[in-house]
Design a protein around this motif. Structure first.
Motif, PDB file in Angstrom:
ATOM      1  N   PRO A  38       0.868  -1.383   0.056  1.00  0.00           N
ATOM      2  CA  PRO A  38       0.055   0.021   0.124  1.00  0.00           C
ATOM      3  C   PRO A  38       0.867   1.263  -0.169  1.00  0.00           C
ATOM      4  CG  PRO A  38      -0.090  -0.837   2.283  1.00  0.00           C
ATOM      5  CD  PRO A  38       0.748  -1.960   1.196  1.00  0.00           C
ATOM      6  N   ILE A  39       0.407   2.435  -0.729  1.00  0.00           N
ATOM      7  CA  ILE A  39       0.877   3.482  -0.649  1.00  0.00           C
ATOM      8  C   ILE A  39       0.150   4.479   0.137  1.00  0.00           C
ATOM      9  CG2 ILE A  39       1.474   5.647  -2.283  1.00  0.00           C
ATOM     10  CD1 ILE A  39       1.506   3.736  -4.423  1.00  0.00           C
ATOM     11  N   LYS A  40       1.039   4.967   1.364  1.00  0.00           N
ATOM     12  CA  LYS A  40       0.500   5.865   2.427  1.00  0.00           C
ATOM     13  C   LYS A  40       0.212   7.176   1.901  1.00  0.00           C
ATOM     14  CE  LYS A  40       2.609   3.372   6.137  1.00  0.00           C
ATOM     15  NZ  LYS A  40       3.566   3.146   7.297  1.00  0.00           N
ATOM     16  N   THR A  41      -0.889   7.858   2.073  1.00  0.00           N
ATOM     17  CA  THR A  41      -1.161   9.153   1.845  1.00  0.00           C
ATOM     18  C   THR A  41      -1.403  10.034   3.122  1.00  0.00           C
ATOM     19  OG1 THR A  41      -3.477   8.780   1.879  1.00  0.00           O
ATOM     20  CG2 THR A  41      -2.317   8.256  -0.305  1.00  0.00           C
ATOM     21  N   SER A  42      -1.095  11.262   3.070  1.00  0.00           N
ATOM     22  CA  SER A  42      -1.259  12.017   4.047  1.00  0.00           C
ATOM     23  C   SER A  42      -2.780  12.408   4.374  1.00  0.00           C
ATOM     24  CB  SER A  42      -0.840  13.513   3.799  1.00  0.00           C
ATOM     25  OG  SER A  42      -1.205  14.088   2.641  1.00  0.00           O
ATOM     26  N   ASP A  43      -3.234  12.571   5.552  1.00  0.00           N
ATOM     27  CA  ASP A  43      -4.463  12.989   5.986  1.00  0.00           C
ATOM     28  C   ASP A  43      -4.757  14.260   5.976  1.00  0.00           C
ATOM     29  OD1 ASP A  43      -6.858  13.121   6.879  1.00  0.00           O
ATOM     30  OD2 ASP A  43      -6.357  12.121   8.926  1.00  0.00           O
ATOM     31  N   SER A  44      -5.629  14.865   5.016  1.00  0.00           N
ATOM     32  CA  SER A  44      -5.685  16.436   4.988  1.00  0.00           C
ATOM     33  C   SER A  44      -6.317  16.634   6.208  1.00  0.00           C
ATOM     34  CB  SER A  44      -6.398  16.489   3.754  1.00  0.00           C
ATOM     35  OG  SER A  44      -7.629  16.031   3.537  1.00  0.00           O
ATOM     36  N   GLY A  45      -7.189  16.048   6.763  1.00  0.00           N
ATOM     37  CA  GLY A  45      -8.187  16.617   7.797  1.00  0.00           C
ATOM     38  C   GLY A  45      -7.332  16.825   9.278  1.00  0.00           C
ATOM     39  N   ASN A  46      -6.081  16.255   9.391  1.00  0.00           N
ATOM     40  CA  ASN A  46      -5.303  16.256  10.476  1.00  0.00           C
ATOM     41  C   ASN A  46      -3.951  17.069  10.114  1.00  0.00           C
ATOM     42  OD1 ASN A  46      -4.182  16.312  13.148  1.00  0.00           O
ATOM     43  ND2 ASN A  46      -3.974  14.176  12.948  1.00  0.00           N
ATOM     44  N   VAL A  51       4.041  13.129   9.262  1.00  0.00           N
ATOM     45  CA  VAL A  51       3.927  12.476   7.873  1.00  0.00           C
ATOM     46  C   VAL A  51       5.091  11.735   7.825  1.00  0.00           C
ATOM     47  CG1 VAL A  51       3.914  12.508   5.487  1.00  0.00           C
ATOM     48  CG2 VAL A  51       2.707  14.361   7.139  1.00  0.00           C
ATOM     49  N   GLN A  52       5.046  10.183   7.540  1.00  0.00           N
ATOM     50  CA  GLN A  52       5.932   9.480   7.512  1.00  0.00           C
ATOM     51  C   GLN A  52       6.636   9.264   6.126  1.00  0.00           C
ATOM     52  OE1 GLN A  52       5.006   5.580   8.896  1.00  0.00           O
ATOM     53  NE2 GLN A  52       6.849   4.714   8.799  1.00  0.00           N
ATOM     54  N   ALA A  53       7.849   9.530   6.314  1.00  0.00           N
ATOM     55  CA  ALA A  53       8.470   9.556   4.768  1.00  0.00           C
ATOM     56  C   ALA A  53       8.458   7.884   4.147  1.00  0.00           C
ATOM     57  CB  ALA A  53       9.934   9.757   4.794  1.00  0.00           C
ATOM     58  N   PRO A  54       8.129   8.010   2.850  1.00  0.00           N
ATOM     59  CA  PRO A  54       8.235   6.519   2.062  1.00  0.00           C
ATOM     60  C   PRO A  54       9.299   6.115   2.134  1.00  0.00           C
ATOM     61  CG  PRO A  54       8.137   8.425   0.551  1.00  0.00           C
ATOM     62  CD  PRO A  54       7.996   9.143   1.922  1.00  0.00           C
ATOM     63  N   SER A  55       9.259   4.504   2.331  1.00  0.00           N
ATOM     64  CA  SER A  55      10.417   3.819   2.190  1.00  0.00           C
ATOM     65  C   SER A  55      11.087   3.642   0.962  1.00  0.00           C
ATOM     66  CB  SER A  55      10.190   2.345   3.078  1.00  0.00           C
ATOM     67  OG  SER A  55       9.033   1.646   2.164  1.00  0.00           O
ATOM     68  N   PRO A  56      12.337   3.153   0.860  1.00  0.00           N
ATOM     69  CA  PRO A  56      12.809   2.913  -0.214  1.00  0.00           C
ATOM     70  C   PRO A  56      12.190   1.939  -1.104  1.00  0.00           C
ATOM     71  CG  PRO A  56      14.472   3.060   1.192  1.00  0.00           C
ATOM     72  CD  PRO A  56      13.328   3.014   2.058  1.00  0.00           C
ATOM     73  N   ALA A  57      11.565   1.125  -0.726  1.00  0.00           N
ATOM     74  CA  ALA A  57      10.797  -0.043  -1.474  1.00  0.00           C
ATOM     75  C   ALA A  57       9.429   0.737  -2.144  1.00  0.00           C
ATOM     76  CB  ALA A  57      10.259  -1.135  -0.612  1.00  0.00           C
ATOM     77  N   GLU A  58       8.954   1.496  -1.259  1.00  0.00           N
ATOM     78  CA  GLU A  58       7.822   2.311  -1.581  1.00  0.00           C
ATOM     79  C   GLU A  58       8.073   3.339  -3.004  1.00  0.00           C
ATOM     80  OE1 GLU A  58       6.208   4.092   1.740  1.00  0.00           O
ATOM     81  OE2 GLU A  58       5.144   2.176   2.389  1.00  0.00           O
ATOM     82  N   GLN A  60      10.496   2.836  -4.702  1.00  0.00           N
ATOM     83  CA  GLN A  60      10.739   1.946  -6.036  1.00  0.00           C
ATOM     84  C   GLN A  60       9.446   1.429  -6.865  1.00  0.00           C
ATOM     85  OE1 GLN A  60      13.006  -1.397  -4.965  1.00  0.00           O
ATOM     86  NE2 GLN A  60      13.224  -1.962  -7.216  1.00  0.00           N
ATOM     87  N   HIS A  61       8.488   1.050  -5.729  1.00  0.00           N
ATOM     88  CA  HIS A  61       7.200   0.685  -6.230  1.00  0.00           C
ATOM     89  C   HIS A  61       6.577   1.791  -7.127  1.00  0.00           C
ATOM     90  CE1 HIS A  61       7.036  -2.683  -3.230  1.00  0.00           C
ATOM     91  NE2 HIS A  61       7.917  -3.059  -4.111  1.00  0.00           N
ATOM     92  N   GLU A  62       6.634   2.977  -6.756  1.00  0.00           N
ATOM     93  CA  GLU A  62       6.031   3.929  -7.282  1.00  0.00           C
ATOM     94  C   GLU A  62       6.643   4.473  -8.593  1.00  0.00           C
ATOM     95  OE1 GLU A  62       6.256   7.383  -4.506  1.00  0.00           O
ATOM     96  OE2 GLU A  62       4.595   6.694  -3.281  1.00  0.00           O
ATOM     97  N   ASN A  63       8.134   4.351  -8.684  1.00  0.00           N
ATOM     98  CA  ASN A  63       8.722   4.589  -9.803  1.00  0.00           C
ATOM     99  C   ASN A  63       8.157   3.687 -10.953  1.00  0.00           C
ATOM    100  OD1 ASN A  63      10.032   6.541  -8.630  1.00  0.00           O
ATOM    101  ND2 ASN A  63      12.019   5.565  -8.140  1.00  0.00           N
ATOM    102  N   VAL A  64       8.278   2.040 -10.430  1.00  0.00           N
ATOM    103  CA  VAL A  64       8.017   1.231 -11.498  1.00  0.00           C
ATOM    104  C   VAL A  64       6.571   1.646 -11.901  1.00  0.00           C
ATOM    105  CG1 VAL A  64       7.395  -1.250 -11.636  1.00  0.00           C
ATOM    106  CG2 VAL A  64       9.332  -0.409 -10.503  1.00  0.00           C
ATOM    107  N   ALA A  65       5.516   1.963 -11.139  1.00  0.00           N
ATOM    108  CA  ALA A  65       4.320   2.282 -11.631  1.00  0.00           C
ATOM    109  C   ALA A  65       4.200   3.314 -12.599  1.00  0.00           C
ATOM    110  CB  ALA A  65       3.159   2.535 -10.464  1.00  0.00           C
ATOM    111  N   GLU A  66       4.933   4.451 -12.135  1.00  0.00           N
ATOM    112  CA  GLU A  66       4.873   5.613 -13.306  1.00  0.00           C
ATOM    113  C   GLU A  66       5.707   5.062 -14.397  1.00  0.00           C
ATOM    114  OE1 GLU A  66       4.315   9.312 -14.551  1.00  0.00           O
ATOM    115  OE2 GLU A  66       3.540   8.339 -12.640  1.00  0.00           O
ATOM    116  N   GLU A  67       6.594   4.279 -14.443  1.00  0.00           N
ATOM    117  CA  GLU A  67       7.337   3.724 -15.706  1.00  0.00           C
ATOM    118  C   GLU A  67       6.300   2.890 -16.523  1.00  0.00           C
ATOM    119  OE1 GLU A  67      10.825   1.740 -14.799  1.00  0.00           O
ATOM    120  OE2 GLU A  67      12.022   3.383 -14.277  1.00  0.00           O
ATOM    121  N   LEU A  68       5.379   2.080 -15.681  1.00  0.00           N
ATOM    122  CA  LEU A  68       4.604   1.445 -16.539  1.00  0.00           C
ATOM    123  C   LEU A  68       3.516   2.165 -17.219  1.00  0.00           C
ATOM    124  CD1 LEU A  68       3.800  -1.805 -14.000  1.00  0.00           C
ATOM    125  CD2 LEU A  68       4.650  -1.537 -16.444  1.00  0.00           C
ATOM    126  N   ARG A  69       2.895   3.321 -16.629  1.00  0.00           N
ATOM    127  CA  ARG A  69       2.010   4.139 -16.939  1.00  0.00           C
ATOM    128  C   ARG A  69       2.617   4.795 -18.555  1.00  0.00           C
ATOM    129  NH1 ARG A  69       0.604   5.179 -11.691  1.00  0.00           N
ATOM    130  NH2 ARG A  69       2.026   6.881 -11.410  1.00  0.00           N
TER     131      ARG A  69
END
Length: 319
Positions: A38-46, A51-58, A60-69
């Motif tokens: 899962p990809i964590k998103t920030s809570d706009s209500g709070n 805000v926890q910084a994304p991990s390297p694995a996350e 990498q997954h985001e980069n792979v998803a963008e490359e696939l798009r």
């Protein structure tokens, strides 16, 4: 044929490339489906939450998803380009096929012309038929040209002088022949042909006046076009019955001269009439005449009339 084979080979290579791209896209899509991180998103209500910084694995997954798009969009564009290219290749094939058919038709025509040339050289029946067709077409054109002159007359022998009025001369000639001619009956009247001078007597020198030159010149024919063929026929009949008429009473300078009223002929028919009269004179045939621009000859009274259409007819008739 070589260009057609090259086109087919290029189409096969394009199809194989497309298949490889599809397999790669399928493999990457499966990898993306298996990745359920899962990809964590920030809570706009709070707003005050950490805000926890994304991990390297996350990341990498985001980069792979963008490359696939991006790959999907590029693949769609490439697929569209390939489809358009296939359409152009199909059009090219049709064009090549059309050119090949045209080349074959040209080859057949060249072959037919070569065969006709060989038959013409050997004097075949086809050449004789073609020559007969050409002669018939020439005769048809000559008849059409003569039909355009059915309202014209050619008057020869009338002396020519500077500043003369051809229309007035035509009226005087009609009065001399006993035919009533109105000014509206004359479409035009003019001299035709080049001026031809009669050789001057020896011993005369010095410059001659225009009147003297006109007196020595052989008068050119006077061509008259009439508005009605009926008037033309009356003038021709009157000229036949009043043979020997001259220009006396016309008020022209010099002595009176005989004039002749004839049908106006084309150059071809004029040449045929001259040749026919020469043969009639040589063989003592009595009659040669024209009617509506056609040339006829007859040996004697009671014999059949022969029409002369060409020089070949002169040889056939007079033998």
């Amino acid at each position: 044929m070589k260009s057609t084979a090259t086109t087919k080979k290029w189409g096969r290579e394009t199809s194989q490339t497309t298949d490889c791209v599809l397999i790669s896209f399928f493999f990457l899509n499966e990898v993306l489906k298996r990745d359920n991180t899962p990809i964590k998103t920030s809570d706009s209500g709070n707003a005050s939450a950490d805000v926890q910084a994304p991990s390297p694995a996350e990341r990498q997954h985001e980069n792979v998803a963008e490359e696939l798009r991006l790959f999907r969009s590029e693949f769609r564009a490439a697929r569209d380009d390939i489809a358009g290219l296939r359409h152009e290749v199909a059009e090219l094939r049709e064009l090549i096929t059309g050119y090949q058919a045209r080349f074959e038709a040209v080859e057949e025509r060249v072959k037919a012309l070569e065969e006709q040339s060989q038959e013409r050289a050997s004097g075949g029946a086809d050449y004789n038929e073609l020559a007969g067709t050409v002669a018939a077409l020439k005769q048809e054109l000559s008849d059409r040209d003569q039909d355009l002159l059915l309202s014209d007359l050619e008057i020869a022998g009338v002396p020519e002088h500077p500043n003369e009025n051809p229309s007035h001369l035509t009226s005087l000639i009609a009065q001399k022949l006993g035919v009533s001619l109105d000014e509206r009956d004359v479409v035009f009247a003019e001299r035709v042909g080049p001026r031809r001078l009669v050789p001057a007597a020896s011993g005369t020198g010095g410059e001659a006046s225009s009147e003297a030159v006109a007196g020595r010149a052989r008068p050119r024919p006077l061509v008259v076009r009439l508005a009605r063929r009926g008037i033309r026929g009356e003038l021709l009949r009157a000229a036949r019955t009043r043979r020997g008429v001259d220009t006396s009473g016309f008020g022209l300078p010099g002595e009176a001269r005989r004039f002749y009223v004839n049908e106006r002929l084309t150059r071809l028919n004029r040449s045929l009439l001259y040749s026919a009269r020469q043969e009639c004179k040589r063989l003592e045939w009595r009659y040669s005449w024209t009617k509506d621009g056609r040339v006829y000859v007859r040996r004697k009274s009671g014999d059949a009339a022969h029409r002369i259409k060409s020089e070949d007819d002169i040889g056939k008739v007079f033998g």
